[in-house]
Write a protein that holds these residues in place. Structure first.
Motif, PDB file in Angstrom:
ATOM      1  N   GLY A 221       0.788  -1.232   0.000  1.00 13.71           N
ATOM      2  CA  GLY A 221       0.000   0.000   0.000  1.00 13.71           C
ATOM      3  C   GLY A 221       0.814   1.272   0.000  1.00 13.71           C
ATOM      4  O   GLY A 221       0.249   2.364  -0.144  1.00 13.71           O
ATOM      5  N   LYS A 222       2.130   1.184   0.158  1.00 11.58           N
ATOM      6  CA  LYS A 222       2.964   2.384   0.136  1.00 11.58           C
ATOM      7  C   LYS A 222       3.218   2.835  -1.299  1.00 11.58           C
ATOM      8  O   LYS A 222       3.310   2.013  -2.209  1.00 11.58           O
ATOM      9  N   THR A 223       3.345   4.142  -1.477  1.00 12.30           N
ATOM     10  CA  THR A 223       3.650   4.656  -2.809  1.00 12.30           C
ATOM     11  C   THR A 223       5.124   4.452  -3.119  1.00 12.30           C
ATOM     12  O   THR A 223       5.977   4.420  -2.214  1.00 12.30           O
ATOM     13  N   LEU A 224       5.413   4.331  -4.406  1.00  7.52           N
ATOM     14  CA  LEU A 224       6.795   4.134  -4.822  1.00  7.52           C
ATOM     15  C   LEU A 224       7.664   5.333  -4.447  1.00  7.52           C
ATOM     16  O   LEU A 224       8.821   5.185  -4.043  1.00  7.52           O
ATOM     17  N   GLY A 225       7.087   6.530  -4.553  1.00  9.18           N
ATOM     18  CA  GLY A 225       7.844   7.736  -4.230  1.00  9.18           C
ATOM     19  C   GLY A 225       8.233   7.826  -2.772  1.00  9.18           C
ATOM     20  O   GLY A 225       9.263   8.422  -2.423  1.00  9.18           O
ATOM     21  N   SER A 226       7.410   7.252  -1.880  1.00  8.43           N
ATOM     22  CA  SER A 226       7.702   7.343  -0.442  1.00  8.43           C
ATOM     23  C   SER A 226       8.930   6.540  -0.049  1.00  8.43           C
ATOM     24  O   SER A 226       9.501   6.756   1.016  1.00  8.43           O
TER      25      SER A 226
END
Length: 569
Positions: free
Chosen positions: A323-328
């Motif tokens: 569920g985490k974004t790639l950018g994070s």
């Protein structure tokens, strides 16, 4: 005397018979499990037999159940109802969980068209039923029961009976018409699909590409020739252009580097860019010139492209990343590597910063080998972890789906509340959990084989119990004076509209056959036909199309039959 270890003397002679009676005849939990399991096993074996090159597969379980019911085999009614409903819930929820990640993108890309076709099929079938009622002198309530059976829509039958009760009209005969035509309604859609594929469908009209929200990314090489971006950072260029792209490599003066968002662009820089095919033309205007090298061949050795950088794939298996974004993850800034592509269920996605990762994603990392080696512990890359079943999302989703299906709501023009029921609630909840579960850090990943197992067990239970329940009075109803007429009308209501709308979808509207098949099965509320389509067609398009049109088509049929009765009675 001993035979096979059983004493055949005195009262002991009756021990084997009593044992057989307790296992096969006396109603109990054990007897219900044995009977249902035998029906499923026999149906699955016989379903593999090909007649004219066609095998019915799991659908044959239904006919074995009818035959068993006809010969007087019964199980406890509560056990029967439980197994039938639980099987249906398990099947539709697992289906929703499977198609969830691609459902809303499908709805945005062609979903309106599919739903309009599904509604058209419902209207054509209902119009034909009303016309046949006047032509054949079959009373309208009976014809509405035949309509519900021909379209395998038991919620619509409930709407018919409730409306008739409100009008003070006997409501028992519609159920009889539904019971007679339901079995052939199941098979009729399958037969229509077989006829379409054998006589009308060409190979190029069957697509094996999976459904996804993002078109397949393309890798393109550009040379920076646009003076307007000289000296500007990649972040500034991206914000000014509003295009979605990833620069995986930058060549400057013969040296290759992994660019970051703060890297400035200069004249003559060569860029390897991953983008959507639709964005290639705008990117030419942005950067200045497109190189002719084709970087989309499947046999490119990326590690040989430049010796300074390596390219390696990893599997996301750490639950914390779900569920985490790639950018994070800030992989460029912290490790000096770039994510060029992400593969989900075998389909490539554009690795934009806002892309949310899911367990099972395979990501392509580009950078120096020392930096790449540090990435593996962060991502997990432990394939065995994915083989462990994540059952929490299954059981909690089923509970939420049943709850959703039990909530009554009213529709304009209908005097009674309507519920999604055991079929509608779980499939919608499965879609929601499959789509938004990772954003809530819920692990919804299941292997393809695990999902197929859940669906196969659920559908087999449902069909075995449905056939067993219908078989007791099936043949005696069929051979009543009006039984054969009802069956003929049911076959007509099932096959003719499906063929008409199916051919319109494929030949006129140019929809691929897999998607059209799923639309037909969803509009007809026929999970058995869907399973046949899934087993005989490549890709997941039938399942996604089924889930796209099923909810609205189900509502429409429940509403339309009530309106017809209130207007014409």
């Amino acid at each position: 005397m001993h035979v096979a270890g059983i004493l055949l003397s005195g009262d002991m002679l009756f021990l084997p018979m009593n044992l057989l009676e307790s296992i096969f005849l006396n109603h109990s939990a054990m007897q219900a499990i044995v009977i249902v399991s035998l029906i499923c096993a026999a149906g699955l074996v016989l379903g593999k037999i090909r007649i004219g090159g066609v095998a019915l597969g799991v659908t044959f379980v239904f006919f074995v159940g009818i035959l068993a019911g006809h010969f007087g085999i019964t199980i406890d009614s509560d056990m029967l109802l439980y197994a039938q409903n639980f099987g249906l819930v398990l099947f539709v929820y697992a289906l929703g969980l499977q198609v969830g990640p691609g459902f809303f993108s499908s709805l945005a890309h062609g979903g309106v068209k599919l739903n309009m076709l599904g509604l058209s099929l419902a209207l054509v079938t209902l119009f034909l039923a009303v016309a046949l009622s006047f032509v054949t002198d079959v009373e309208l309530p009976d014809m509405m029961g035949i309509f519900c059976g021909a379209t395998t829509n038991t919620p619509a039958l409930g709407g018919v009976q409730q409306t008739l009760d409100q009008l003070g009209i006997p409501s028992s005969t519609p159920a009889l018409g539904c019971a007679v035509t339901y079995p052939l309604g199941v098979v009729g859609v399958i037969l229509a699909i077989i006829v379409m594929r054998k006589f009308f469908i060409k190979t190029h009209e069957i697509s094996d590409a999976p459904v996804n929200s993002v078109p397949k990314p393309r890798i393109t090489e550009f040379e920076v020739c646009n003076p307007g971006i000289f000296g500007k950072s990649i972040e500034e260029v991206a914000k000014a252009s509003s295009l979605h792209f990833v620069i995986s490599r930058l060549w400057r003066d013969g040296v290759v580097t992994i660019p970051t968002s703060s890297t400035t662009l200069g004249q003559g820089d060569r860029l390897l860019v991953v983008s959507s095919p639709d964005d290639i033309s705008p990117l030419i205007m942005l950067f200045g010139e497109q190189e002719k090298t084709n970087w989309n061949e499947g046999d490119i050795d990326w590690n040989a492209v430049d010796r300074q950088l390596a390219s390696q794939s990893f599997i996301v298996t750490r639950p914390k990343l779900n569920g985490k974004t790639l950018g994070s993850l800030r992989l460029r800034n912290l490790y000096g590597v770039n994510i060029s592509r992400v593969y989900r269920s075998g389909f490539p996605l554009l690795a934009t910063p806002d892309l949310r990762l899911q367990l099972g994603d395979r990501i392509i990392v580009v950078g120096e080998q020392k930096a790449i080696d540090k990435i593996e512990p962060l991502l997990g890359n432990a394939v065995k972890v994915l083989d462990e079943p994540n059952l929490f999302a299954v059981f909690i989703g089923i509970v939420l789906g049943i709850t959703l299906g039990a909530i009554p709501f009213t529709l304009p023009g209908v005097g009674m509340p309507v519920c999604l029921g055991l079929a509608g609630g779980p499939i919608i909840m499965g879609i929601l959990v499959g789509t938004f579960g990772p954003r809530l850090h819920m692990v919804t990943y299941t292997t393809a084989s695990a999902n197929l197992m859940l669906r196969a067990i659920g559908l087999s239970l449902y069909l075995a119990c449905l056939g067993l329940d219908s078989g007791a009075h099936f043949f005696e109803t069929v051979f009543r004076s009006e039984g054969l007429l009802w069956i003929g009308l049911g076959v007509l209501l099932t096959i003719v509209p499906v063929l008409i709308l199916g051919l319109i979808a494929v030949k006129v509207m140019k929809i691929d056959f897999g998607t059209a098949t799923g639309m037909l099965c969803g509009s007809m509320a026929n999970p058995m036909a869907l399973e046949y389509a899934n087993s005989s067609l490549p890709g997941d398009r039938p399942s996604v199309a089924y889930a796209t049109v099923y909810p609205l088509s189900m509502f429409a049929r429940v509403l339309l039959v009530q309106i017809v009765i209130m207007v014409l009675m």
